[in-house]
Structure formats: structure tokens, C-alpha cells
Write an enzyme that holds these catalytic residues in place. Structure first.
Site, PDB file in Angstrom:
ATOM      1  N   LEU A 256       0.831  -1.210   0.000  1.00  0.00           N
ATOM      2  CA  LEU A 256       0.000   0.000   0.000  1.00  0.00           C
ATOM      3  C   LEU A 256       0.860   1.252   0.000  1.00  0.00           C
ATOM      4  O   LEU A 256       2.033   1.219   0.352  1.00  0.00           O
ATOM      5  CB  LEU A 256      -0.963   0.025   1.183  1.00  0.00           C
ATOM      6  CG  LEU A 256      -0.439   0.357   2.574  1.00  0.00           C
ATOM      7  CD1 LEU A 256      -1.614   0.681   3.519  1.00  0.00           C
ATOM      8  CD2 LEU A 256       0.408  -0.754   3.153  1.00  0.00           C
ATOM      9  N   CYS A 257       0.218   2.348  -0.398  1.00  0.00           N
ATOM     10  CA  CYS A 257       0.778   3.692  -0.372  1.00  0.00           C
ATOM     11  C   CYS A 257       2.045   3.769  -1.236  1.00  0.00           C
ATOM     12  O   CYS A 257       1.968   3.636  -2.439  1.00  0.00           O
ATOM     13  CB  CYS A 257       1.020   4.131   1.061  1.00  0.00           C
ATOM     14  SG  CYS A 257       1.115   5.922   1.271  1.00  0.00           S
TER      15      CYS A 257
END
Length: 286
Positions: free
Chosen positions: A184-185
Site C-alpha cells: 500500500l501507499c
């Protein structure tokens, strides 16, 4: 005032010359003492005892920016520990590794000090982060017992991780053996490792969500979260590798394409944790 010009200046990190933490104002916008954790996504628990999850943390603290400043970064604690909490509560053992076997680094300024789930997972894993496995040794010993690999976010994931041929070889195993890949991110930078030494990245054609370049190149500099322009842009590099980024904003979105599960930001950490636990139970629940 919290939004004064002074409060938008990055805060010096006394541990390194010309290094900076995010500004007070940016932290007031991006961090909080608790997360949106609202309970587990499932009551099911894996009890088989075989399957584990391999977490690849960054062991690098500083990102050298284009203006020669350093951003004091690492693994984002919410993006790391909240998904891990969901995975652990679903019954899966977790191993921590870094590229060089050095301690995992955290953006401690983003730690949600009053969050019970994050704190519980930190207490359960802090010794493993301080003395992680070396990825080459994990690879040599074999990956057969790992149902998933998880690469947390934090700008630190953009340092050595995307350029590691060893990580690329590790990701090949998870791709070739129908295992889960979770990130993620800024963590999707790790997907670039699969293209090291190749004409085409095996993740070309996959659809993901990730942290938007527009924020890192705009607002994050304007409010002092970053001390300057980053050395390279995450979204542009992923797009060049043939990976489709579905989001333009930071909304907490998650998505799954085949066995690749992604989230767009810290706002996605809780849901990605639920998604990951459910995916693990469905595919590796016995």
C-alpha cells in the site's frame, strides 16, 4: 496559529546533517493518535499452523531529495502495523525481513500512540523489527511456507527496495506459486524490483492503487511534509513499467487484481488488513 508559515517548515532531524521530519502543520493534517480500526473483518481464524506471511520492511532511514536535503522516513507505522494486526489476528504467523538484515526503520512521528490495535501489534513484533531476517537468507532457506508477502508503505519503501534483484526473485516465487502479494501507499515501489534486469516487468498489466504523485509533487512540499522534491516519482515509474494506477486521489481505496492486493494510503490500512485476512483465509485457510 497551527497553519502559520513557520509551522509549515520541515522540522530538523538532529541525527543527520540537513535532514528533516515533516512540519508541525503537515503532521496535524496527516497523523492522529488513533486509526479508523473498527474491529476485525472476520471471526474466522486459521489454525493449521503451516502458513506464514513474510513482511519486507525498509532498513533505510533517509531519502536524499533533489535539493540535497534528507527526508527522515522509514516504514509508516499505521501502514505497517494495522494490516499486520488483522493478519496476525486471523491466525497467521509473521516473519520480518529487510534487504540487509538491519533493523526496520519507522516514521515514528506518525505513530498513533492511543491506538490499541497498532500498539498491540508493535508490542508483538518490535523485537523482530529490531533483529529481522536477511532477505537473501530467507530466499535460500525457501519460501514454501509463506502464503503471502507484505511490503508496507512509507516513503522509505522507495529507497533500496525497488532496485533489489533479490526482492525481484522473491516476488517471482509469489507470482509463480499462486501466493498473495500485499502492499500500500508507497509500498508498490517494490513491484519495480520484479523488472530489475528484465525487458518487461511481470506486473505489467496489473491494476493497483497507490499514493498519488500529485500530492508528493504539490501539497506535500507546500505544507512541509517533504523538505523538497523526491528523487523520482512513484506513479510515473510504475506507469512506465506498465502497471495501471486506478486512483488519482487519496481516499482510502483498496483493490485486488489477481493475487495482488493494494491500498492507496494510510487511510486504506484498516481495510487492506481486512481484505488481506479474508483473502488468506479463503486461499490458505487449511
Amino acid at each position: 496559529m497551527a497553519n502559520s508559515a513557520q509551522d509549515r517548515q520541515p522540522t530538523p532531524d538532529p541525527a543527520e546533517n540537513n535532514a528533516y521530519f515533516p512540519s508541525p502543520y503537515s503532521l496535524s493534517q496527516y497523523t492522529a493518535p488513533t486509526t479508523d480500526f473498527d474491529g476485525l473483518g472476520t471471526d474466522e481464524t486459521y489454525t493449521g499452523g503451516k502458513w506464514k506471511v513474510l513482511v519486507i520492511a525498509t532498513d533505510e532511514r533517509y531519502m536524499l531529495m533533489q535539493n540535497e536535503t534528507f527526508f527522515s522516513t522509514g516504514n509508516h507505522p499505521v501502514e505497517t502495523l494495522l494490516p499486520m494486526y488483522h493478519i496476525a489476528q486471523a491466525g497467521y504467523a509473521i516473519d520480518i525481513a529487510t534487504l540487509d538484515g538491519e533493523p526496520g526503520k519507522f516514521e515514528w512521528w506518525a505513530y498513533p500512540k492511543d491506538d490499541e490495535a497498532v500498539t498491540a501489534e508493535w508490542e508483538a513484533t518490535k523485537e523482530a523489527f529490531k533483529a529481522p531476517k536477511k532477505l537473501t537468507e530467507v530466499l535460500e532457506q525457501g519460501l514454501d511456507d509463506y502464503a503471502a508477502i507484505f511490503i508496507p508503505g512509507g516513503h522509505g519503501a522507495m529507497n533500496g527496495i525497488p532496485f533489489s534483484a533479490v526482492l525481484g526473485e522473491t516476488l517471482d516465487y509469489f507470482l509463480d506459486n499462486d501466493r498473495l502479494i500485499i502492499t500500500l501507499c508507497h509500498g508498490p515501489a517494490a513491484l519495480l524490483a520484479s523488472g530489475v534486469g528484465r525487458d518487461e516487468n511481470p506486473f505489467a498489466g496489473y491494476r493497483i492503487v497507490a499514493f498519488p504523485d500529485t500530492l508528493d509533487e504539490g501539497a506535500n512540499i507546500e505544507i512541509g511534509y517533504l523538505p523538497g522534491k523526491m528523487p523520482w516519482a512513484l506513479g510515473k515509474a510504475l506507469t512506465k513499467a506498465g502497471i495501471e494506477i486506478a486512483n488519482k486521489d487519496m481516499t482510502g481505496a483498496t483493490t485486488r487484481d489477481r493475487n495482488l492486493l493494494t491500498g492507496d494510503s494510510p487511510l486504506a490500512a484498516n481495510q487492506l488488513g481486512k481484505d488481506s485476512a479474508q483473502a488468506l483465509l479463503e486461499q490458505f485457510g487449511n
